[in-house]
Design an enzyme around this catalytic site. Structure first.
Site, PDB file in Angstrom:
ATOM      1  CE1 TYR A  47      60.003  90.500  46.175  1.00  0.00           C
ATOM      2  CE2 TYR A  47      61.382  91.430  47.232  1.00  0.00           C
ATOM      3  CZ  TYR A  47      60.118  90.634  46.863  1.00  0.00           C
ATOM      4  OH  TYR A  47      59.419  91.207  47.938  1.00  0.00           O
ATOM      5  CE  LYS A  63      58.085  93.754  45.517  1.00  0.00           C
ATOM      6  NZ  LYS A  63      56.701  93.622  45.305  1.00  0.00           N
TER       7      LYS A  63
HETATM    8  P1  NAD Z   1      52.361  84.956  47.746  1.00  0.00           P
HETATM    9  O1  NAD Z   1      52.700  84.089  46.938  1.00  0.00           O
HETATM   10  O2  NAD Z   1      51.240  84.206  49.304  1.00  0.00           O
HETATM   11  O3  NAD Z   1      51.082  85.801  47.146  1.00  0.00           O
HETATM   12  C1  NAD Z   1      51.150  86.643  45.863  1.00  0.00           C
HETATM   13  C2  NAD Z   1      50.330  85.840  45.050  1.00  0.00           C
HETATM   14  O4  NAD Z   1      50.795  86.523  43.629  1.00  0.00           O
HETATM   15  C3  NAD Z   1      49.635  84.763  44.869  1.00  0.00           C
HETATM   16  O5  NAD Z   1      49.017  84.168  44.884  1.00  0.00           O
HETATM   17  C4  NAD Z   1      50.055  83.874  43.328  1.00  0.00           C
HETATM   18  O6  NAD Z   1      49.293  83.065  42.960  1.00  0.00           O
HETATM   19  C5  NAD Z   1      50.002  85.449  42.594  1.00  0.00           C
HETATM   20  N1  NAD Z   1      50.505  85.231  41.547  1.00  0.00           N
HETATM   21  C6  NAD Z   1      52.119  85.307  40.943  1.00  0.00           C
HETATM   22  N2  NAD Z   1      52.386  85.606  39.850  1.00  0.00           N
HETATM   23  C7  NAD Z   1      50.936  85.968  39.103  1.00  0.00           C
HETATM   24  C8  NAD Z   1      51.128  86.486  37.457  1.00  0.00           C
HETATM   25  N3  NAD Z   1      51.781  86.224  37.065  1.00  0.00           N
HETATM   26  N4  NAD Z   1      49.444  86.856  37.462  1.00  0.00           N
HETATM   27  C9  NAD Z   1      48.932  86.306  38.716  1.00  0.00           C
HETATM   28  N5  NAD Z   1      48.974  86.273  39.854  1.00  0.00           N
HETATM   29  C10 NAD Z   1      49.637  86.210  40.304  1.00  0.00           C
HETATM   30  O7  NAD Z   1      53.257  86.090  48.841  1.00  0.00           O
HETATM   31  P2  NAD Z   1      53.032  87.297  49.144  1.00  0.00           P
HETATM   32  O8  NAD Z   1      53.650  87.844  50.777  1.00  0.00           O
HETATM   33  O9  NAD Z   1      51.757  87.548  49.735  1.00  0.00           O
HETATM   34  O10 NAD Z   1      53.277  88.811  48.315  1.00  0.00           O
HETATM   35  C11 NAD Z   1      52.726  89.806  47.953  1.00  0.00           C
HETATM   36  C12 NAD Z   1      53.054  90.751  47.537  1.00  0.00           C
HETATM   37  O11 NAD Z   1      53.528  91.837  49.047  1.00  0.00           O
HETATM   38  C13 NAD Z   1      54.415  90.749  46.620  1.00  0.00           C
HETATM   39  O12 NAD Z   1      53.929  91.955  45.909  1.00  0.00           O
HETATM   40  C14 NAD Z   1      55.509  90.649  47.635  1.00  0.00           C
HETATM   41  O13 NAD Z   1      56.534  91.284  47.162  1.00  0.00           O
HETATM   42  C15 NAD Z   1      54.877  91.993  48.166  1.00  0.00           C
HETATM   43  N6  NAD Z   1      55.323  91.343  49.450  1.00  0.00           N
HETATM   44  C16 NAD Z   1      55.775  90.414  51.010  1.00  0.00           C
HETATM   45  C17 NAD Z   1      56.515  90.103  52.326  1.00  0.00           C
HETATM   46  C18 NAD Z   1      56.510  89.563  52.605  1.00  0.00           C
HETATM   47  O14 NAD Z   1      57.061  89.087  53.785  1.00  0.00           O
HETATM   48  N7  NAD Z   1      55.326  88.299  52.420  1.00  0.00           N
HETATM   49  C19 NAD Z   1      57.523  91.635  52.051  1.00  0.00           C
HETATM   50  C20 NAD Z   1      57.177  92.561  50.955  1.00  0.00           C
HETATM   51  C21 NAD Z   1      57.054  92.823  50.424  1.00  0.00           C
END
Ligand code: NAD
Length: 308
Positions: free
Chosen positions: A165, A169
Site C-alpha cells: 500500500y 501510494k
Molecule cells: P473503501 O474500501 O470504502 O473504497 C474503495 C472502493 O474501491 C470500494 O468501493 C471498492 O469496491 C473499489 N474498488 C476496489 N478495487 C477496485 C477495482 N479494481 N476497480 C474498481 N473499483 C475497485 O475504502 P476507502 O477508505 O473509501 O478508500 C478510498 C481511497 O482512499 C483508497 O485509494 C484509499 O487507499 C484511500 N485512503 C483512505 C484512507 C482512509 O482512512 N479511509 C486514508 C488514506 C487514503
C-alpha cells in the site's frame, strides 16, 4: 446544488462506497455528470458486485444529479478503457477523473506473498496509470482536464504491515508529479489528495486489526501503539469539497501538488527538499563520516522502529 462543475463529465473510480462515493456525490452536486465506477468486491479485492455502484447512481439521481454506473476493474488496462469510454458514450467526453479505487491486504513485510503485493499495487498504482492513460487523450483534444489521485500519508512516512500500500501510494506521488508536467501544457492539471483517517470499511479493518493486536498483548506489534485506536475518524464527506475544488476552473493553475485533509482542515505538502547538507572537497572517508554524520546529517534523527 451549486454549479461549479456544470456541464463537466467526470469519472470517479471506486465510487460505490467510502471516500469515492462522497466525491461522486460532491461532483454531481456541483453539476457534473458522473460515471460511478466500482468493481464491488471485498476489501481484499476478491469478488465483484454491481450493487454498490448502482446504489450511488440512484442516490445521485434522487438528489437531482446525473450519473451512470460502470463495474470494470481499474487494474486491467482494457477494462480501464471501458470505464473512460462509458463517460464518452454517456456524456460525450471526459473532463474530470478521480483515481480513488483501492484495496487492502495488510501483513508483515517478512510474511508478504508476491501475489498480495502485486494485487494492491495493481489496483492503486497501475489502476491510476490505466485510467489516466485512457482519459488523457480525450482531455488533450479538449485542452482541458482535471485528474485527482487519491494517495495517502502512508506513501510519505510509511505504515505498519502495509508495504504494498505504502509503495503504491508513494508511486502515485511520482506519477502525479510527472503526469502534471507531461499533461500541463494541454490544459490538464494532475494533483494528489491524501485523506487523513476516514471512516470507511478500509479504516475500520485497520482499527479492527489494531484492536486484535492490543488484545493479544503483543508487545512486538507496533500496530497496537500506532495511534489508530485513539483517532476519531473523519467523515468521507469532509474531504470531498477539496477534491471538487481541484476540479473547478478556479483551480486551473494548481498542478502537480499534494494536499492533505484532516476532516475540514485542508493542508498543502511542500515538495520534499534537502533539509541539511554537508560538503567536502574530493570524497568523504569513512573516518570523516563517522565523526561528522552524527553531528550533522543524522543528528537527532529518530528510529521509527527500534529493536524490540
Ligand atoms: P473503501 O474500501 O470504502 O473504497 C474503495 C472502493 O474501491 C470500494 O468501493 C471498492 O469496491 C473499489 N474498488 C476496489 N478495487 C477496485 C477495482 N479494481 N476497480 C474498481 N473499483 C475497485 O475504502 P476507502 O477508505 O473509501 O478508500 C478510498 C481511497 O482512499 C483508497 O485509494 C484509499 O487507499 C484511500 N485512503 C483512505 C484512507 C482512509 O482512512 N479511509 C486514508 C488514506 C487514503
Amino acid at each position: 446544488m451549486s454549479s461549479y462543475l456544470e456541464g463537466k463529465a467526470a469519472v470517479v473510480t471506486g465510487a460505490g462506497g467510502g471516500i469515492g462515493r462522497a466525491i461522486a456525490l460532491a461532483l454531481a452536486a456541483e453539476g457534473a455528470k458522473v460515471v460511478v465506477n466500482d468493481l464491488g468486491g471485498g476489501l481484499d479485492g476478491s469478488g465483484a458486485s454491481n450493487a454498490p455502484a448502482d446504489a450511488v447512481v440512484e442516490e445521485i439521481a434522487e438528489a437531482g444529479g446525473t450519473a451512470v454506473a460502470n463495474y470494470d476493474d481499474v487494474s486491467r488496462f482494457d477494462a480501464a478503457g471501458r470505464i473512460i469510454q462509458t463517460s464518452v458514450d454517456a456524456f460525450g467526453g471526459i473532463d474530470i477523473l478521480v483515481n480513488n479505487a483501492g484495496i487492502s491486504r495488510p501483513g508483515w513485510f517478512y510474511e508478504m506473498e508476491e501475489e498480495d503485493f502485486d494485487a494492491v499495487v495493481n489496483v492503486h498504482l497501475k489502476g491510476t496509470f490505466n485510467c489516466s492513460r485512457h482519459a488523457c487523450g480525450p482531455m488533450m483534444e479538449r485542452r482541458w482536464g482535471r485528474i485527482v489521485n487519491i494517495s495517502s500519508g502512508a506513501g510519505i512516512i510509511g505504515s505498519v504491515e502495509r508495504v504494498s500500500y505504502a509503495a503504491a501510494k508513494a508511486g502515485i506521488f511520482g506519477m502525479t508529479n510527472t503526469m502534471s508536467r507531461d499533461l500541463g501544457p494541454f490544459g490538464i492539471t494532475v494533483n494528489a489528495v491524501c485523506p487523513g483517517p476516514t471512516d470507511t470499511r478500509m479504516l475500520q479493518n485497520s482499527i479492527r486489526r489494531a484492536k486484535e493486536a492490543e488484545a493479544r498483548g503483543d508487545p512486538s506489534s507496533a500496530l497496537a501503539g500506532s495511534g489508530l485506536l485513539r483517532v476519531r475518524p473523519y467523515d468521507p464527506e469532509d474531504l470531498a469539497p477539496l477534491v471538487a475544488h481541484l476540479c473547478t476552473e478556479a483551480a486551473g493553475n494548481v498542478n502537480g501538488q499534494v494536499f492533505h485533509s484532516s476532516g475540514s482542515e485542508f493542508g498543502w505538502f511542500q515538495p520534499l527538499h534537502v533539509a541539511r547538507a554537508i560538503y567536502t572537497n574530493g570524497r568523504w572517508s569513512q573516518d570523516e563520516l563517522a565523526h561528522i554524520m552524527p553531528r550533522s546529517l543524522t543528528r537527532g534523527l529518530q528510529n521509527p522502529a527500534p529493536p524490540a
